[in-house]
Design an enzyme around this catalytic site. Structure first.
Site, PDB file in Angstrom:
ATOM      1  NE  ARG A 137       0.565  11.683  -2.646  1.00  0.00           N
ATOM      2  CZ  ARG A 137       1.296  11.299  -2.985  1.00  0.00           C
ATOM      3  NH1 ARG A 137       2.592  11.971  -3.590  1.00  0.00           N
ATOM      4  NH2 ARG A 137       1.406   9.876  -3.357  1.00  0.00           N
ATOM      5  N   GLY A 186     -25.823  17.980  15.778  1.00  0.00           N
ATOM      6  CA  GLY A 186     -26.215  16.865  17.408  1.00  0.00           C
ATOM      7  C   GLY A 186     -26.452  15.607  16.934  1.00  0.00           C
ATOM      8  CD  GLU A 204      -5.271   9.719  -5.560  1.00  0.00           C
ATOM      9  OE1 GLU A 204      -4.125  10.353  -6.419  1.00  0.00           O
ATOM     10  OE2 GLU A 204      -6.164   9.595  -6.279  1.00  0.00           O
ATOM     11  N   GLY A 209       0.839  -1.153  -0.521  1.00  0.00           N
ATOM     12  CA  GLY A 209       0.305  -0.447  -0.096  1.00  0.00           C
ATOM     13  C   GLY A 209       0.920   0.907   0.047  1.00  0.00           C
ATOM     14  CG  ASP A 217       4.891  14.340  -7.403  1.00  0.00           C
ATOM     15  OD1 ASP A 217       4.538  14.346  -6.615  1.00  0.00           O
ATOM     16  OD2 ASP A 217       5.757  15.025  -7.923  1.00  0.00           O
TER      17      ASP A 217
END
Length: 381
Positions: free
Chosen positions: A243, A340, A364, A134, A240
């Site tokens: 992201r 709430g 990512e 990962g 890059d």
């Protein structure tokens, strides 16, 4: 009324302001919100809608001489996320799934795949994660080897967005003939013999996720993206770029939660007066507003830096994703608290946003990985 003053920042030109206005108008007027209980069917429908409207061309420029404008992608992701996390996901995956081809593919691959993805006629997927790979991408075990004029792939990928509905997958594989740290990106069409897809992953905010397995899966050698053995550069270069847009999606979620919270505290009466008149409520709203603007500044700085010609925006993109996703989590949590008991009711917008935002701090590149990336860049200077 949602704050749009950020559009006056110098990161944008008139074309971006017009784009934002047009996408927001289309979203409110024409986006058909699907039944998202089946995210696979919903994403198919969203891709078709976005393609017909022309918005997916921004994520996947396919015309001669066209290029990616990152600010446009960010604005579209943010605008769509305000209404539907799954719609913005469908848009984003067209970009990410075709991104390696857009950025690094041969002209033949671009001609073959990009026009249909850009038009929403086909669905793209980016296949890099594995059960044991990962954050540590170098641990991937899926392999690709040369066999005459073909590439043979063996292994398994998981957490793959659009698994089962994608028309093609850009698959990242270990490349043994290039050495221990060599990887290759290969485009594999859905339906290729040796490719098997299972839809087995259910997550807190429904998305089309699954596992894909390869057993002696053969594809032509021309399906390699970029140079053989340079696949990690393809992966990191694509991440890059996209992201930063994850931070933009987080902004869309945060702005929706904030706007809903403001309307709620003005209308909700407790102890004889609206919640908005309590100082604790005002302090919470101030923190939320400041967090949103701080995140937006980093997101659009990163996008502007890239659009101005910077070859890499590793540091800027990591900061944008880290701060925007973490801030959005805090903003949405605060909004839910202001609602709430109603905030935890299934079906309320803020409850959906609470589930939607959580994954953005992981995919990512986790928040922890972004911190390491940023620190690495700082120490390298």
């Amino acid at each position: 009324m949602a704050d749009r003053s950020f559009l006056d920042w110098p990161f944008f030109d008139d074309a971006h302001r017009t784009l934002h206005r047009d996408v927001a108008s289309w979203r409110d007027r024409s986006l058909r919100l699907e039944d998202e209980a089946d995210p696979f069917s919903a994403c198919r429908a969203y891709v078709a809608q976005l393609g017909a409207a022309g918005w997916t061309t921004y994520a996947t420029p396919a015309g001669a001489g066209s290029s990616i404008d990152l600010r446009s992608i960010c604005l579209i992701r943010e605008t769509l996320a305000y209404a539907s996390g799954l719609a913005e996901f469908a848009f984003a995956m067209q970009g990410l799934g075709a991104g390696p081809i857009s950025l690094f593919g041969s002209e033949a691959l671009k001609r073959r795949y990009l026009p249909d993805v850009a038009a929403g006629r086909s669905i793209a997927a980016f296949a890099i994660s594995e059960a044991d790979a990962g954050s540590d991408l170098s641990a991937m075990k899926t392999t690709a080897r040369r066999d005459g004029d073909a590439i043979v792939i063996d292994g398994e990928k998981t957490w793959i967005s659009n698994a089962g509905i994608a028309s093609h997958y850009v698959v990242f594989c270990r490349w043994p003939e290039g050495g221990d740290r060599a990887f290759t990106a290969v485009v594999v069409d859905a339906g290729t013999p040796g490719l098997q897809v299972s839809r087995t992953i259910q997550v807190i905010a429904p998305h089309p996720l699954g596992t894909i397995a390869f057993t002696t899966c053969r594809v032509p050698i021309e399906q390699i993206v970029g140079e053989p053995g340079k696949g990690m550069g393809v992966a990191l270069g694509t991440l890059d770029l996209f992201r930063t847009t994850v931070g933009a999606a987080a902004l869309g979620f945060a702005r929706r939660a904030f706007d809903d919270a403001v309307r709620h505290v003005k209308a909700r009466v407790q102890f004889g007066k609206p919640l908005a008149e309590f100082q604790l409520t005002q302090a919470r709203l101030a923190d939320m507003a400041a967090a949103i603007d701080a995140a937006a500044l980093l997101v659009y700085r990163a996008a502007w830096t890239r659009d101005r010609g910077a070859p890499r925006i590793t540091r800027e993109a990591a900061m944008a994703k880290l701060v925007a996703t973490e801030a959005a989590q805090q903003v949405i949590d605060a909004a839910l608290q202001l609602f709430g008991g109603r905030g935890v009711v299934h079906g309320e917008a803020v409850e959906r946003l609470y589930r939607e935002i959580r994954a953005l701090r992981i995919y990512e590149g986790t928040s922890e990985i972004q911190k390491l990336v940023i620190a690495g860049q700082v120490l390298r200077d």
